[in-house]
Write an enzyme that holds these catalytic residues in place. Structure first.
Site, PDB file in Angstrom:
ATOM      1  N   PRO A   1      50.712  32.818  47.865  1.00  0.00           N
ATOM      2  CG  PRO A   1      52.962  32.529  47.349  1.00  0.00           C
ATOM      3  CD  PRO A   1      51.808  33.454  47.121  1.00  0.00           C
TER       4      PRO A   1
ATOM      5  CD  GLU B   1      59.706  38.637  43.847  1.00  0.00           C
ATOM      6  OE1 GLU B   1      59.591  38.018  44.913  1.00  0.00           O
ATOM      7  OE2 GLU B   1      60.142  38.116  42.796  1.00  0.00           O
TER       8      GLU B   1
ATOM      9  NE  ARG C   1      36.128  17.236  39.946  1.00  0.00           N
ATOM     10  CZ  ARG C   1      35.780  16.507  41.011  1.00  0.00           C
ATOM     11  NH1 ARG C   1      35.616  17.075  42.193  1.00  0.00           N
ATOM     12  NH2 ARG C   1      35.586  15.209  40.896  1.00  0.00           N
TER      13      ARG C   1
ATOM     14  CG  ASP D   1      35.961  12.334  42.923  1.00  0.00           C
ATOM     15  OD1 ASP D   1      36.165  11.247  42.382  1.00  0.00           O
ATOM     16  OD2 ASP D   1      35.589  13.348  42.333  1.00  0.00           O
TER      17      ASP D   1
HETATM   18  C1  4G0 Z   1      51.763  36.698  45.089  1.00  0.00           C
HETATM   19  C2  4G0 Z   1      50.133  31.563  44.282  1.00  0.00           C
HETATM   20  C3  4G0 Z   1      51.591  35.969  43.922  1.00  0.00           C
HETATM   21  C4  4G0 Z   1      52.965  36.667  45.751  1.00  0.00           C
HETATM   22  C5  4G0 Z   1      50.786  32.485  43.463  1.00  0.00           C
HETATM   23  C6  4G0 Z   1      53.856  35.208  44.062  1.00  0.00           C
HETATM   24  C7  4G0 Z   1      52.091  30.227  44.285  1.00  0.00           C
HETATM   25  C8  4G0 Z   1      50.785  30.419  44.687  1.00  0.00           C
HETATM   26  C9  4G0 Z   1      52.659  35.246  43.392  1.00  0.00           C
HETATM   27  C10 4G0 Z   1      54.035  35.931  45.239  1.00  0.00           C
HETATM   28  C11 4G0 Z   1      52.100  32.230  43.102  1.00  0.00           C
HETATM   29  C12 4G0 Z   1      50.115  29.417  45.552  1.00  0.00           C
HETATM   30  C13 4G0 Z   1      55.388  36.421  47.249  1.00  0.00           C
HETATM   31  C14 4G0 Z   1      56.410  35.257  45.310  1.00  0.00           C
HETATM   32  C15 4G0 Z   1      52.489  34.461  42.132  1.00  0.00           C
HETATM   33  N1  4G0 Z   1      52.735  31.091  43.505  1.00  0.00           N
HETATM   34  N2  4G0 Z   1      50.852  28.629  46.321  1.00  0.00           N
HETATM   35  N3  4G0 Z   1      52.850  33.073  42.355  1.00  0.00           N
HETATM   36  N4  4G0 Z   1      55.265  35.879  45.945  1.00  0.00           N
HETATM   37  O1  4G0 Z   1      48.904  29.326  45.546  1.00  0.00           O
END
Ligand code: 4G0
Length: 251
Positions: free
Chosen positions: A98, A125, A163, A177
């Site tokens: 994230p 996490e 793709r 697209d």
């Molecule tokens: C790293 C990516 C990976 C940290 C991975 C969670 C959403 C995305 C993950 C966390 C993911 C995205 C801090 C909870 C694994 N979720 N938005 N989950 N934390 O690309």
């Protein structure tokens, strides 16, 4: 393209063996590896996660099994690039998280240029920060929400890149697209001519290609203005599109 997924749930990537991505694999346009960090754990329980220093909820993926998995994957990549005669290959380690840069079509096209990608999928996490500092080249996010793992984001990135590889899809249809010209897509219709008392727009039945192109563009404009004013603000029309927009202004 060489694609490697480092994940404790390697079965998830079987999804890529269907449809257009599956065909790209069958044709050898893409080579996929899945590497399970659990296979590089040293203890009897094959542990890859531990409690965070400093306390708090959740678990963190340990650096050492991931390091071994990454080094193993890089050796596979070297083999692939040698076999395919690719000199000075580019093959970044990308962490799906994230915290990453948000994926869009421009980012996708930047990744199509790589000879390979090593996609690190975290669970819990996330992974130990020192592993990221030492081995991760970039971080990508697929949007502002949290999932249970990086596997789906890695598949989203892989699918969007595959793709766009040369000769994977009809180039014209990929370029038609949404987003490619910076606008949302126009509506599409096929048989039957009438569905639930709704007719197909008349212009599409005329065979007048210039009128159809103009109608589709103006539909794209309508949709983009209402649903994505942010995209509309950034849009720069071609000469022909500017002409169509001027006609629209007069009415
Ligand atoms: C790293 C990516 C990976 C940290 C991975 C969670 C959403 C995305 C993950 C966390 C993911 C995205 C801090 C909870 C694994 N979720 N938005 N989950 N934390 O690309």
């Amino acid at each position: 393209m060489f694609l490697a997924f480092i994940s404790i749930m390697p079965q998830m990537f079987e999804a890529l063996s269907f449809g257009i991505t599956g065909r790209a694999v069958e044709r050898g346009q893409v080579v996929i590896h899945t590497i399970n960090p659990r296979d590089f754990a040293t203890d009897n329980y094959r542990r890859i996660d531990e409690r965070p220093f400093g306390g708090g909820p959740g678990m963190v993926m340990m650096a050492e099994p991931l390091e071994k998995a990454i080094l193993h994957t890089k050796a596979l990549a070297v083999e692939y690039f040698a076999k395919h005669g690719i000199a000075n290959p580019t093959c970044p380690v990308i962490y799906l998280s994230p915290q990453g840069q948000t994926l869009d079509e421009e980012t996708v096209l930047a990744h199509v240029k790589f000879d390979g990608m090593i996609l690190l999928c975290g669970r819990y996490e996330g992974v130990d920060e020192r592993l990221i500092e030492c081995y991760v080249d970039s971080q990508i996010s697929i949007g502002d929400y949290v999932l249970t793992g990086g596997e789906l984001p890695a598949m989203v990135l892989a699918d969007s890149v595959i793709r766009r590889l040369p000769d994977v899809m009809n180039e014209a249809s990929a370029d038609q697209d949404s987003f490619v010209d910076g606008l949302l897509d126009c509506p599409h219709y096929t048989k039957p001519l009438i569905f639930k008392n709704k007719k197909v727009p008349e212009v599409l039945l005329t065979g007048h290609h210039a009128n159809i192109a103009k109608w589709r563009f103006l539909e794209q404009v309508k949709r983009t203005k209402t649903h994505r004013p942010d995209l509309w603000a950034k849009f720069s029309p071609t000469k022909e599109q500017a002409k169509w927009l001027k006609e629209l202004d007069k009415t």
